[in-house]
Each structure stands twice: as structure tokens, then as C-alpha cells.
Scaffold this active site. Structure first.
Site, short mmCIF file in Angstrom:
data_model
loop_
_atom_site.label_atom_id
_atom_site.label_comp_id
_atom_site.label_asym_id
_atom_site.label_seq_id
_atom_site.Cartn_x
_atom_site.Cartn_y
_atom_site.Cartn_z
N ARG A 47 -26.46 -68.97 16.97
CA ARG A 47 -25.69 -68.46 18.12
C ARG A 47 -26.40 -68.77 19.43
NH1 ARG A 47 -26.94 -63.75 19.76
NH2 ARG A 47 -26.90 -62.71 17.75
N TYR A 99 -3.13 -70.62 34.54
CA TYR A 99 -2.73 -70.51 33.13
C TYR A 99 -2.45 -69.03 32.78
CZ TYR A 99 -3.32 -70.82 28.07
OH TYR A 99 -3.14 -70.74 26.72
N ASP A 178 -11.03 -74.69 36.96
CA ASP A 178 -10.56 -75.03 35.62
C ASP A 178 -10.04 -76.47 35.69
OD1 ASP A 178 -8.98 -75.48 33.36
OD2 ASP A 178 -8.33 -73.39 33.21
N LYS A 203 -7.54 -79.16 24.78
CA LYS A 203 -6.51 -80.05 25.31
C LYS A 203 -7.03 -81.49 25.34
CE LYS A 203 -4.67 -76.02 25.75
NZ LYS A 203 -4.71 -75.21 26.96
C1 PLP Z 1 -5.04 -73.85 27.30
C2 PLP Z 1 -5.64 -73.52 28.63
C3 PLP Z 1 -6.58 -72.50 28.77
C4 PLP Z 1 -7.00 -71.62 27.60
O1 PLP Z 1 -7.71 -72.34 26.66
P1 PLP Z 1 -7.75 -72.00 25.08
O2 PLP Z 1 -8.56 -73.09 24.53
O3 PLP Z 1 -6.34 -71.96 24.62
O4 PLP Z 1 -8.37 -70.65 24.98
C5 PLP Z 1 -7.14 -72.28 30.01
N1 PLP Z 1 -6.77 -73.01 31.08
C6 PLP Z 1 -5.85 -74.00 30.99
C7 PLP Z 1 -5.49 -74.77 32.20
C8 PLP Z 1 -5.25 -74.28 29.77
O5 PLP Z 1 -4.33 -75.25 29.70
#
Ligand code: PLP
Length: 403
Positions: A47, A99, A178, A203
Site C-alpha cells: 500500500r 464531472y 482534471d 478513460k
Molecule cells: C470518469 C471521470 C472521472 C471519475 O473517474 P473514475 O475513474 O470513474 O472514478 C473524473 N473526471 C472525469 C472528467 C471523468 O471523465
């Protein structure tokens, strides 16, 4: 120093084995033995750190031009760790169409733990400044952080990281970006002034719809220590096998995104010319100079559009054959979804409509297929939706006539 595409493929060796294996090993071990009580090994408990995760953490730090990277079990776990570095009473300015899960984490979780959230349209710099500055005379201190996405979802509005960072830093405010939608292939927020960049690696970075993961990169050593504390103490770490999935995905990031962008631009033009389409949102449709001015090297692979009045977007989506009807984005296969019912239902309807996410809006995440097949699929779905619409219309006329 190696250039971007070379970095994608090779990363930085962790020097954790002498087998000359071409790929970094996946260490499925939760613990590492001490040679003696006094000889603390480089990794002791998985961890806290392990060589497979460290490879990925260095890889993303290098690609995002930061000093330290962190891998988490999901994008939301990454965001959780980052926001955990603040204290109760601190105020965070958040973009007004971040998001849905991030919105909910801020407003339904961190709110309860004493973070105050001020929402702002991050494309309007005066709004950003007003929100960041607060009103110290009335006891509202400047915000501790501003949190936003490089390109908003699902309307693909481009935020100016450099301009926002300049405002924030005048008030001593930390800038958190982000960068999920554009990745370091298209923009490096840290170079534009951001302090922390994070990803849902689920993604584009992983890119194959096979892993849930999150990554964080920081510039500053002190912020890095605080994020490390949150990673290790909250414990939302990414498992070694999944670190390796993300690593492998990253190797082909540039190739995939190149094709995805090319396809997305083509689909956007197709939609723009289609009689059943009212509006198309894709930053690549405006001139590239605007993107370049905001530090972007491309428009990415996601776009959205509204169908004309009378056509039910559900009829379009339910008739797609090649596009899979699914949330998420950034993978090799093309996906389609209805934001108001699928990805953005957490947003209260009024708030959703206020930011422009209408009930007619469809989002497409374009993959690497042959674009002619994607356009054909959309074409036949539009035809079916329009037949259904005219059937309804004819029925209505007949009913009227019989009444
Ligand atoms: C999918 C997404 C998240 C969240 O991510 P997870 O891997 O689903 O927890 C955060 N920000 C954006 C822009 C996203 O597309």
C-alpha cells in the site's frame, strides 16, 4: 532527453530487477522482506509503495512534467485524496459543470466534512476572480483551491488553464486541473501554471475499457507529501496488475488519440450537415488558433450534439448498432450516451439546464474504428428515429381526424 512518444513507450526504469525483461514486472506481493531489522527495504508494504505502481507513477509524472505521481483505485479516489489535503473551513472554487461524480463528491461528501464549495463558470475570468477572491471584509477568505476540467463534459467548453492559474496564484490559491479529457498528449496543465493535475486513467490513458484507475501529478514537493499521506493513509491505491494495464495503455496513447481526433472531427462535420441535428459541440470545429491560445494541441475525441425538436434522442441511441450505448469514454471502441439520464443525472435538473445540458443532448466518445462505419451507423439510427417520429405524427393526424 527522450521525446514524448519515446517516453510513452519506455517510461523511466525503476531498476527493480536484473532479468532484462522488456516489460516492468508485475509484483503480486503485499509485503517485502527486510534483510535485517535495521535494513529497511526500498519497498516494505505494497500500500505504501511497490515497484509496479512506482513505474506507472513515474511514467505519468514524466508525461505531465511534474515531480511526483500517484496512482489510485479510481479517478474519484484520486480526487478524494487530493481534496483531503485541505482543512474544514477551507473554501474550494469548482467549475460549474465538472464531472457528475466529482460534483457529488464535493457537494455531498466534502461539504459534510467542512469544505465550502463555491461554483463558478470557469470560462468567465471575472467570475473566477470574484469566486477566488471571496470577500474578506465580510469574512469570506480567498479560496484555498480552484478545481476545474481542461475541457468540460459533455459540452466541451475549453478552459484557459494559464489565465485561471494567474488569477488563482494572486490569491495564493492552489490550482487543480482534471486533465482526463485531453491527456498530456494534448495539454500539460502544470506547464500552464496548474499545481496539481489529475486523471481518471479509466478513460484515455488506459484506453481499452478494461480498468478503473486514477492518477495525480504534482509539481511542489510539499503538496506531494500531503497527497502521499492521503494516498497511503486513506489507502485507495491501484493494484499492481491494474497499474500494469494502465502502463500498457499509455504506451499507445498518442496513436489512439491521433485516430480518435481525426474520426471525431469527421463525425462532427457529418453531424453539422445532418438535417436532424440542431447543434454540434466539438472544440475542433472552431479555428485551431483558439485552442492553441489556451495551450491545447488538439480537440480530443469526445463530442456532443442536440437533435432537432420532435426527434427523440432515445430513438437515435437505442438504434445504434456499432456505437455501444454506454457511459465512459476514451477507449478504442466508440460509445454513445444520453447525459441527462446516464452521466449527469446527479446534477439537479435546473442546474443541468442552466449549464446547457439539455434533454436532447447526446454525447459521443469516438473510437479508432473506420470513420465511414461510424457515420453509417449514425445515419441508419437517425433514419429509424425519424421514421418513428413521422409514424407518431401520422397517428396523431389520424386520431385528430377521427375525433
Ligand atoms: C470518469 C471521470 C472521472 C471519475 O473517474 P473514475 O475513474 O470513474 O472514478 C473524473 N473526471 C472525469 C472528467 C471523468 O471523465
Amino acid at each position: 532527453m527522450a521525446r514524448f512518444n519515446t517516453q510513452l513507450v519506455h517510461g523511466e526504469p525503476v531498476n527493480d530487477n536484473d532479468t532484462r525483461a522488456v516489460n516492468p514486472p508485475i509484483y503480486n506481493s503485499s509485503t517485502f522482506a527486510f534483510e535485517s531489522v535495521d535494513a529497511m527495504p526500498r519497498w516494505d508494504y505494497a500500500r505504501s509503495g511497490n515497484p509496479t505502481r512506482e513505474y506507472l507513477e513515474r511514467q505519468i509524472a514524466q508525461l505531465e512534467h511534474g515531480t511526483r505521481g500517484f496512482a489510485f483505485a479510481s479517478g474519484l479516489a484520486a480526487i478524494h485524496a487530493v481534496l483531503s489535503i485541505f482543512q474544514p473551513g477551507n473554501r474550494i472554487v469548482a467549475g460549474d459543470n465538472v464531472y457528475g461524480g466529482s460534483y457529488s463528491q464535493l457537494n455531498e461528501h466534502f461539504n459534510r466534512w467542512g469544505l465550502e464549495v463555491t461554483s463558478a463558470d470557469t470560462r468567465v475570468l471575472e467570475d473566477v476572480e470574484r469566486a477566488v477572491a471571496g470577500d474578506p471584509k465580510r469574512g469570506i477568505q480567498p479560496a484555498k483551491a480552484v478545481y476545474f476540467e481542461t475541457v468540460t463534459n459533455p459540452l466541451l467548453k475549453v478552459n484557459d488553464v494559464h489565465a485561471i492559474a494567474e488569477i488563482a496564484h494572486r490569491y495564493g490559491t492552489i490550482v487543480i486541473v482534471d486533465n482526463t479529457f485531453v491527456t498530456p498528449y494534448l495539454q500539460n496543465p502544470l506547464d500552464l501554471g496548474a499545481d496539481i493535475v489529475l486523471h481518471s486513467a479509466t478513460k484515455y490513458l488506459a484506453g481499452h475499457s478494461d480498468v478503473i484507475a486514477g492518477l495525480v501529478v504534482v509539481k511542489d514537493e510539499q503538496i506531494g507529501q500531503r497527497v502521499y499521506f492521503a494516498q497511503n493513509r486513506l489507502g485507495g491505491v491501484l493494484a499492481p496488475v491494474e497499474c500494469d494495464s494502465v502502463r500498457k495503455g499509455i504506451q499507445t496513447l498518442a496513436l489512439r488519440l491521433e485516430r480518435q481526433q481525426e474520426n471525431a472531427a469527421d463525425v462532427a462535420k457529418y453531424l453539422l450537415a445532418h438535417p436532424l441535428v440542431k447543434k454540434v459541440y466539438y472544440p475542433g470545429l472552431t479555428d485551431g488558433e483558439d485552442l492553441a491560445a489556451k495551450g491545447l494541441r488538439g480537440a480530443g475525441g469526445v463530442l456532443s450534439f442536440e437533435v432537432v425538436d420532435g426527434i427523440d434522442p432515445v430513438d437515435v441511441l437505442d438504434n445504434l448498432r456499432l456505437f455501444r450505448l454506454a457511459v465512459s469514454l476514451g477507449a478504442v471502441e466508440s460509445l454513445a450516451e444520453l447525459p441527462c439520464r446516464m452521466t449527469h443525472f446527479e446534477l439537479p435538473r435546473e442546474e443541468r439546464l442552466r449549464v446547457g445540458i439539455t434533454d436532447e443532448l447526446i454525447r459521443l466518445a469516438i473510437g479508432i474504428e473506420d470513420v465511414a462505419d461510424l457515420k453509417e451507423d449514425l445515419g441508419q439510427a437517425f433514419e429509424k428515429a425519424s421514421e418513428k417520429h413521422s409514424d407518431k405524427w401520422n397517428d396523431a393526424i389520424t386520431e385528430d381526424a377521427l375525433a
